[in-house]
Design an enzyme around this catalytic site. Structure first.
Site, PDB file in Angstrom:
ATOM      1  N   CYS A 165      41.331 -13.293  77.558  1.00 45.56           N
ATOM      2  CA  CYS A 165      40.672 -12.813  76.339  1.00 45.56           C
ATOM      3  C   CYS A 165      39.187 -12.653  76.643  1.00 45.56           C
ATOM      4  O   CYS A 165      38.588 -13.536  77.257  1.00 45.56           O
ATOM      5  CB  CYS A 165      40.873 -13.826  75.210  1.00 45.56           C
ATOM      6  SG  CYS A 165      40.032 -13.390  73.684  1.00 45.56           S
ATOM      7  N   HIS A 204      48.259 -10.394  70.337  1.00 49.14           N
ATOM      8  CA  HIS A 204      46.993 -11.055  70.668  1.00 49.14           C
ATOM      9  C   HIS A 204      45.889 -10.633  69.686  1.00 49.14           C
ATOM     10  O   HIS A 204      45.138 -11.475  69.183  1.00 49.14           O
ATOM     11  CB  HIS A 204      46.609 -10.691  72.113  1.00 49.14           C
ATOM     12  CG  HIS A 204      45.336 -11.279  72.603  1.00 49.14           C
ATOM     13  ND1 HIS A 204      45.271 -12.173  73.646  1.00 49.14           N
ATOM     14  CD2 HIS A 204      44.050 -11.092  72.203  1.00 49.14           C
ATOM     15  CE1 HIS A 204      44.006 -12.516  73.847  1.00 49.14           C
ATOM     16  NE2 HIS A 204      43.236 -11.866  72.990  1.00 49.14           N
ATOM     17  N   GLU A 205      45.818  -9.324  69.409  1.00 45.94           N
ATOM     18  CA  GLU A 205      44.743  -8.822  68.536  1.00 45.94           C
ATOM     19  C   GLU A 205      44.950  -9.229  67.080  1.00 45.94           C
ATOM     20  O   GLU A 205      43.997  -9.605  66.403  1.00 45.94           O
ATOM     21  CB  GLU A 205      44.594  -7.300  68.665  1.00 45.94           C
ATOM     22  CG  GLU A 205      44.257  -6.795  70.075  1.00 45.94           C
ATOM     23  CD  GLU A 205      43.117  -7.527  70.765  1.00 45.94           C
ATOM     24  OE1 GLU A 205      42.209  -8.021  70.074  1.00 45.94           O
ATOM     25  OE2 GLU A 205      43.154  -7.638  72.007  1.00 45.94           O
TER      26      GLU A 205
HETATM   27 ZN   LIG Z   1      41.230 -11.822  72.638  1.00 47.12          ZN
END
Ligand SMILES: [Zn+2]
Length: 196
Positions: free
Chosen positions: A114, A156-157
């Protein structure tokens, strides 16, 4: 002092990454303010050559995500890795107020990083197939079915919009500093950059 929307990624510890981002109201959706935020998100995504950005990552606590796995990015991965992680090209997709629906219970476990936890990665389990629904911008349809790595990016987003970071979901024992070997080779003379 710099103010959001930033040109850099906010880092873990910043409260903006831990709050639940706000829905964009119907009146706001086509506003100049939102268009400027999206424009900045796309610029940051491409400048840092990553595959997804959520608005809190540039300091904006609103429910907006951008995703792209550009043509040519494939060259950054060994063919077997590209295949194993089920990566594929994903044209620029921008969603305001995205909702995620899990459409396959199959899980894939792969390394994930990330830009808001710069320099590290870990194995994370993600669903293989998801459906994203929301207000599509810049030509994005209002609904998309995603699979493999693209489904991972979406999960993830959308997590970011709920104040969740991959470290909350990772296999803790696999957490690693991406440059640990280089750090040994350079006798510690190595740095993690937060700017590009
Ligand atoms: Zn991220």
């Amino acid at each position: 002092m710099s103010v959001p929307p930033y040109r850099h990624f906010t880092q873990i510890g910043d409260p903006v990454l831990r709050q639940k981002a706000e829905e964009v109201s119907p009146e706001e959706i086509d506003s100049l303010e939102i268009d400027l935020i999206i424009d900045r998100m796309v610029k940051v995504l491409r400048h840092y050559d990553c595959v997804g950005v959520a608005a809190p990552q540039i300091g904006i606590p609103k429910r907006i995500i951008v995703m792209e796995f550009r043509e040519g990015k494939q060259e950054q991965f060994k063919p077997e890795i590209y295949e194993e992680r089920k990566m594929s090209t994903l044209p620029l997709a921008v969603f305001v107020n995205p909702e995620l629906e899990i459409i396959s219970s199959q899980l894939n476990k792969h390394p994930e990083g990330c830009m808001s936890v710069r320099g590290y990665s870990a194995q994370v389990e993600r669903y293989d197939k998801v459906r994203v629904r929301g207000v599509g911008k810049l030509g994005t349809p209002s609904e998309m079915d995603l699979e493999g790595w693209s489904a991972r990016i979406a999960q993830h987003e959308v997590d970011h919009l709920n104040g969740t970071i991959y470290v909350d979901r990772m296999d803790i024992s696999t957490f690693n500093c991406n440059s640990w070997e280089q750090i040994n080779a350079a006798e510690g003379r190595s740095a993690i950059w937060f700017h590009k």
